[in-house]
Every structure is written in structure tokens, then in C-alpha cells.
Design a protein around this motif. Structure first.
Motif, PDB file in Angstrom:
ATOM      1  N   LYS A 129     -46.621   7.159 -27.980  1.00 45.72           N
ATOM      2  CA  LYS A 129     -45.560   6.500 -28.744  1.00 45.72           C
ATOM      3  C   LYS A 129     -44.543   7.549 -29.187  1.00 45.72           C
ATOM      4  O   LYS A 129     -44.918   8.637 -29.626  1.00 45.72           O
ATOM      5  CB  LYS A 129     -46.151   5.794 -29.962  1.00 45.72           C
ATOM      6  N   MET A 130     -43.253   7.199 -29.053  1.00 44.49           N
ATOM      7  CA  MET A 130     -42.202   8.125 -29.477  1.00 44.49           C
ATOM      8  C   MET A 130     -41.050   7.353 -30.100  1.00 44.49           C
ATOM      9  O   MET A 130     -40.787   6.204 -29.727  1.00 44.49           O
ATOM     10  CB  MET A 130     -41.694   8.937 -28.294  1.00 44.49           C
ATOM     11  N   LEU A 131     -40.400   7.995 -31.043  1.00 39.59           N
ATOM     12  CA  LEU A 131     -39.209   7.413 -31.652  1.00 39.59           C
ATOM     13  C   LEU A 131     -38.057   7.537 -30.666  1.00 39.59           C
ATOM     14  O   LEU A 131     -37.720   8.635 -30.228  1.00 39.59           O
ATOM     15  CB  LEU A 131     -38.861   8.127 -32.959  1.00 39.59           C
ATOM     16  N   LEU A 132     -37.474   6.408 -30.295  1.00 41.49           N
ATOM     17  CA  LEU A 132     -36.326   6.413 -29.386  1.00 41.49           C
ATOM     18  C   LEU A 132     -35.030   6.636 -30.145  1.00 41.49           C
ATOM     19  O   LEU A 132     -34.075   7.180 -29.603  1.00 41.49           O
ATOM     20  CB  LEU A 132     -36.251   5.088 -28.629  1.00 41.49           C
ATOM     21  N   GLY A 133     -34.981   6.180 -31.380  1.00 37.56           N
ATOM     22  CA  GLY A 133     -33.787   6.322 -32.205  1.00 37.56           C
ATOM     23  C   GLY A 133     -33.684   5.185 -33.197  1.00 37.56           C
ATOM     24  O   GLY A 133     -34.613   4.393 -33.349  1.00 37.56           O
ATOM     25  N   GLN A 134     -32.546   5.125 -33.860  1.00 36.78           N
ATOM     26  CA  GLN A 134     -32.335   4.090 -34.859  1.00 36.78           C
ATOM     27  C   GLN A 134     -30.896   3.614 -34.814  1.00 36.78           C
ATOM     28  O   GLN A 134     -30.028   4.291 -34.292  1.00 36.78           O
ATOM     29  CB  GLN A 134     -32.687   4.605 -36.248  1.00 36.78           C
TER      30      GLN A 134
END
Length: 119
Positions: free
Chosen positions: A65-70
Motif C-alpha cells: 500500500k502506498m499514498l498516491l497523493g491527495q
């Protein structure tokens, strides 16, 4: 205008403006489409008045799992584009204080061969 003076079958519509806040019972709707240069994501949470920011997370083929952005909430539907091509995605809503309000279901990223653009 008094609706009684308009005649039989006439209706009168009134709107009242006041401070209103809502958090829906339903979960947010999320879709993710593969593009030639990454992925486009669209999220909406019908009736929500409290979310200010959406964070998008992706999962690769290994389950990482990774943060793609906001993206700042822009209204009924918030769009976000990333150069990543995750297999599955999830969106989380945050309020003005940074508290997480809700998480969408995990959805698979899908091909989008026919894309309709609205102007």
C-alpha cells in the motif's frame, strides 16, 4: 406570492438557508481508470458537507500500500490523477482538522477505452 392566488393545482416552492452539516451513512463511491500516463481517480460522497481533503492510496501487485497523493474536495465529485498505475485503490476523507472521516471500499483499477469528456 401566496400559492392560493395562483389557482388550483399550483405549487409554491420555498428554500430556507441555514447552517447545515451532514455525514452520509453510505460509503463514498470511487472509480479508478488506467490512462496512458497513469491513473485517474474520481470520488464522491453524496450529501457530505464535512470532508475537506481526500487522500488516495494504491496497492501494487505485491499488495504493498502506498499514498498516491491527495486532493482538496472540490464539490460533489473530486478528481485526482497520478502517474502510478496501482492494481487497487482506496480513498479516505479528512475533515478540516485532519481527522479521517471515512474510507471507501477498495476498488480495482480498470481500463477505460471510451472516455466521455464534459465541458
Amino acid at each position: 406570492m401566496d400559492s392560493g392566488k395562483l389557482g388550483p393545482g399550483s405549487e409554491n416552492y420555498r428554500a430556507f438557508k441555514f447552517d447545515w452539516h451532514a455525514l452520509p451513512y453510505e460509503e463514498p463511491a470511487l472509480v479508478a481508470f488506467k490512462e496512458s500516463n497513469g491513473t485517474a481517480l474520481y470520488v464522491s460522497w453524496n450529501g457530505d458537507t464535512e470532508s475537506k481533503m481526500w487522500k488516495f492510496f494504491g496497492e501494487d501487485e505485491r499488495g504493498q500500500k502506498m499514498l498516491l497523493g491527495q486532493a482538496k474536495r472540490t464539490g460533489f465529485e473530486t478528481g485526482f490523477r497520478t502517474s502510478h498505475t496501482p492494481i487497487r485503490v482506496v480513498a479516505e476523507a479528512f475533515d478540516v482538522r485532519g481527522h479521517r472521516l471515512v474510507s471507501s471500499s477498495v476498488v480495482k483499477t480498470r481500463d477505460y477505452k471510451l472516455r466521455l469528456e464534459y465541458s
